[in-house]
Design a protein around this motif. Structure first.
Motif, mmCIF file in Angstrom:
data_model
loop_
_atom_site.group_PDB
_atom_site.id
_atom_site.type_symbol
_atom_site.label_atom_id
_atom_site.label_comp_id
_atom_site.label_asym_id
_atom_site.label_seq_id
_atom_site.Cartn_x
_atom_site.Cartn_y
_atom_site.Cartn_z
ATOM 1 N N HIS A 55 19.541 -62.750 -85.632
ATOM 2 C CA HIS A 55 20.068 -62.451 -84.881
ATOM 3 C C HIS A 55 20.877 -63.134 -83.325
ATOM 4 O O HIS A 55 21.458 -63.329 -83.628
ATOM 5 C CB HIS A 55 20.881 -59.847 -84.754
ATOM 6 C CG HIS A 55 21.361 -59.665 -85.889
ATOM 7 N ND1 HIS A 55 22.572 -59.874 -85.989
ATOM 8 C CD2 HIS A 55 20.635 -58.762 -87.320
ATOM 9 C CE1 HIS A 55 22.737 -58.611 -87.026
ATOM 10 N NE2 HIS A 55 21.051 -58.294 -87.814
ATOM 11 N N SER B 57 27.400 -53.191 -87.592
ATOM 12 C CA SER B 57 25.932 -53.919 -87.708
ATOM 13 C C SER B 57 25.867 -53.415 -89.411
ATOM 14 O O SER B 57 23.976 -52.858 -89.525
ATOM 15 C CB SER B 57 24.973 -53.199 -86.940
ATOM 16 O OG SER B 57 25.637 -51.913 -86.390
ATOM 17 N N PHE C 44 24.479 -55.121 -91.724
ATOM 18 C CA PHE C 44 23.379 -55.939 -91.627
ATOM 19 C C PHE C 44 21.951 -55.890 -92.213
ATOM 20 O O PHE C 44 20.941 -56.506 -92.120
ATOM 21 C CB PHE C 44 23.883 -57.502 -90.374
ATOM 22 C CG PHE C 44 24.613 -57.785 -90.336
ATOM 23 C CD1 PHE C 44 24.822 -58.806 -91.234
ATOM 24 C CD2 PHE C 44 26.082 -57.113 -90.097
ATOM 25 C CE1 PHE C 44 26.077 -59.906 -90.712
ATOM 26 C CE2 PHE C 44 27.110 -57.493 -90.365
ATOM 27 C CZ PHE C 44 26.982 -58.971 -90.583
ATOM 28 N N VAL D 228 29.238 -58.796 -86.876
ATOM 29 C CA VAL D 228 28.154 -57.488 -86.625
ATOM 30 C C VAL D 228 28.083 -56.939 -85.487
ATOM 31 O O VAL D 228 27.034 -55.795 -85.947
ATOM 32 C CB VAL D 228 27.278 -58.995 -85.828
ATOM 33 C CG1 VAL D 228 26.189 -59.013 -85.560
ATOM 34 C CG2 VAL D 228 26.855 -60.682 -86.946
#
Lengths: 164, 526
Positions: free
Chosen positions: B484, B518, B521, B514
């Motif tokens: 990340h 989030s 992810f 992102v």
């Protein structure tokens, strides 16, 4: 290869002659050649380069830069599936997986019969009615699996273009 | 005379010929209607108009009656017999597909259509129809003014480039106007950027397919303003229908003396040609477009020099988007102030928003700047097409941010969007429902950049490939925290180190996914 010999040198010569004096002639020339022959024959590249006083590398660079231009003969029916976001939001990922499975080819592939090719396209401007597919020159909206089958079946049953 | 002939006047029936209507069977509808008219001995004249942009109602058939037009839609060829039997040719409104007066449909009635006033109403290639609906009034006024006066009007209108960058059009025109003043007749160009590659946008296409003469008029006025006599419309090859209609309209304009030498006996000249792109998203970037027009690979140029000073073939060039040039006839005809009265802050006039993706009532909504995204969706969108809740909305094409619901109250204004690291771009709004995987969307943004980067600068060419790899690692659960950090770092590099918006803005959709989604992810895939 035999197919390389099939292009019409005379016609390509005429196109080159009639377009070479345009301002920024190369793209209009390539379009006209591909519209008439279905692709840009490799052996036409030196002819094009000479007419514009460019190197073969320069001409090749332009042909290979643009997704639209191709250097091999096309399938009888080109199928393009829109991969862009608006169509993704309407299920184009499922559609492309289905199309690949049905035709037995991946993107940039062509069926062994040369009947169909499959390519991605990034937006046909039909973004409120996705997923969109272009088959030949025709754009079709809201294509689900059933509609895709119909399109392929129609293309199979219609007499596929008879070459000259 | 007219009373004798009244019975033999044919009924006008409008069936669109724009790409979307054709993609939903408009040609088959037209053929079935023509056949039905023949069978019922009805004398009809089929006019192929553009689309009004109510795409869930296309193909929309309109019939001219003594009381104005009435509409039916969405019509398929299988509906024709029933529609004709229920009195379609007389405008009867008994059939379930009847829509009444199209102008009264709330979706259309609530809009502020300045640029799109004629789109879907008239035969797009008819000079006569164009003039009956106020066409060429702007040109007429421009022909009576100095170039500087036209430039001043465009400045006063506050018109900003509608392609995405929102640069003030009048200032660009002034620069081109001021070039070569000391020369006899300096070579300059007007280039229309019609490489509308953003997913979720179709407003340029609708103008070119529905009211191309407005674009032709706008470009001619631009030519008069800056002293250019040659124009090019750089059109993407994915738009063959627009190509066909534009070329018909240009031919008609030449024939009627609205293009060519000595326009309307004014002694002024303007020539216009359509040039086709060849499927390269990057050619929507203005310097890459100019390279392509010159017959080269579409490689981005360094700026400066600005295209306004050294543009096409090294000459001063106005490069404007279709919608920018199409707004110009209105500004000249109705006055700069009338245009500037619409809008908010530094965003003046109207923007044609395009509702796309997973949406019930997709289409074209032209409104003054300042409405919020949520108002636009609530009043026009009608919810998702799938019936599931909306989750993410991408505004401004593939380089625009994905907005979570917490940002939907943002006003649709260039500055308000910039303040939340988003862009209005060309006004495309793509709706996703809650089945979307935002990590997959982020990956796609990088993948798209790989496919479409011109390759000139490293952050874009290499950064995008590395971006796909890093996102894949994150999705596979490999060193997530570290990757990340790497992704964020990579996005920073692309943002600041790329030559143009392709690499420089790809981080917008990626980082918005992102930051706001989030959780997507954290799922492990593949």
């Amino acid at each position: 290869m035999a197919e390389q010999a099939q292009w019409d040198r005379q016609r390509v010569s005429e196109i080159i002659h009639s377009t070479k004096s345009m301002a920024g002639a190369l793209l209009p020339m390539l379009h006209a050649i591909q519209d008439s022959q279905g692709y840009i024959p490799k052996d036409a590249v030196p002819m094009i380069a000479e007419s514009l006083n460019q190197t073969r590398a320069e001409v090749h660079g332009v042909i290979s830069f643009y997704h639209h231009f191709r250097q091999t003969p096309p399938a009888r029916k080109r199928i393009e599936i829109c991969r862009a976001e608006a169509c993704q939001a309407r299920g184009s990922r499922e559609l492309e997986a289905y199309a690949k499975e049905k035709l037995g080819i991946s993107y940039h592939g062509m069926t062994a019969s040369r009947d169909f090719s499959l390519d991605p396209v990034y937006c046909l401007g039909n973004c409120a009615c996705g997923p969109s597919v272009r088959i030949g020159d025709e754009v079709v909206g809201r294509v689900d699996k059933t509609r895709f089958d119909e399109l392929v079946d129609d293309a199979m049953t219609l007499p596929l273009e008879i070459s000259s | 005379m007219s009373d004798v002939k009244n019975n033999s006047v044919s009924t006008k029936v409008y069936i669109p010929r724009d790409t979307t209507s054709l993609s939903l069977g408009a040609d088959q509808v037209a053929a079935a209607l023509a056949l039905a008219a023949l069978n019922h001995s009805n004398d009809i004249e089929i006019v192929r108009n553009g689309s009004r942009g109510l795409f869930w109602l296309e193909p929309m058939v309109e019939v001219e009656t003594g009381q104005g037009r009435v509409a039916y839609g969405p019509v398929t060829k299988n509906d024709i017999d029933e529609l004709v039997n229920s009195g379609l040719f007389n405008g009867a409104q008994t059939h379930a597909l009847s829509l009444g007066d199209p102008e009264e449909i709330p979706y259309l009635k609530k809009q502020q259509r300045l640029t799109f006033a004629r789109v879907g109403v008239i035969d797009p290639v008819s000079i006569e129809a164009y003039q009956q609906h106020g066409g060429f009034v702007g040109l007429e006024k421009a022909l009576a003014q100095s170039g500087q006066a036209i430039v001043d009007a465009v400045k006063e209108s506050g018109l900003r480039g509608r392609g995405g960058a929102a640069f003030p059009a009048g200032i660009k025109w002034q620069t081109v106007h001021d070039c070569g003043l000391e020369e006899e007749s300096p070579q300059k160009y007007i280039v229309c950027n019609a490489d509308e590659g953003d997913s979720g946008t179709f407003a340029d296409r609708m103008v070119m397919e529905g009211d191309p003469l407005m674009l032709i008029e706008g470009m001619t006025i631009a030519g008069l303003a800056v002293g250019a006599e040659q124009g090019y419309i750089y059109l993407r090859s994915e738009y063959p229908v627009a190509q066909q209609i534009l070329n018909e309209a240009i031919a008609n304009a030449y024939e009627s003396g609205f293009l060519g030498n000595n326009i309307q006996d004014s002694g002024r000249n303007f020539h216009l040609e359509v040039r086709m792109g060849a499927a390269a998203y990057i050619c929507g970037e203005e310097t890459s477009l100019l390279e392509s027009l010159e017959g080269k690979r579409g490689m981005v140029r360094f700026k400066p020099p600005l295209p306004a000073i050294e543009g096409l073939f090294g000459k001063p060039t106005v490069v404007n988007n279709v919608l920018t040039l199409a707004a110009v006839p209105f500004i000249l005809a109705e006055g700069a102030k009338t245009y500037a009265d619409y809008g908010m802050g530094r965003s003046r006039g109207t923007l044609p928003f395009q509702l796309a993706g997973n949406i019930q009532q997709g289409g074209l909504v032209e409104l003054a700047f300042g409405t919020t995204l949520r108002e636009l969706l609530d009043e026009f969108g009608g919810g998702t097409a799938s019936g599931k809740p909306m989750r993410a909305i991408q505004v401004g094409g593939p380089l625009g941010a994905y907005l979570p619901e917490s940002q939907w109250d943002t006003e649709l204004d260039y500055e308000a969007f910039a303040a939340i690291d988003a862009v209005l771009g060309h006004g495309g709004i793509v709706v996703f429902d809650d089945s979307v995987d935002m990590a997959e969307q982020a990956r796609f943004s990088m993948e798209f950049c790989v496919a479409e980067s011109c390759g000139k600068c490293t952050p874009c060419r290499v950064g995008s490939t590395r971006g796909v790899e890093v996102i894949d690692k994150i999705r596979q659960g490999e060193n997530r925290a570290e990757n990340h950090i790497l992704l964020k770092d990579l996005c920073e590099t692309m943002l600041h180190g790329s030559l143009c918006a392709m690499g420089g803005m790809t981080p917008f959709p990626v980082m918005s996914a992102v930051n706001h989604f989030s959780e997507d992810f954290e799922r492990t895939t593949g």
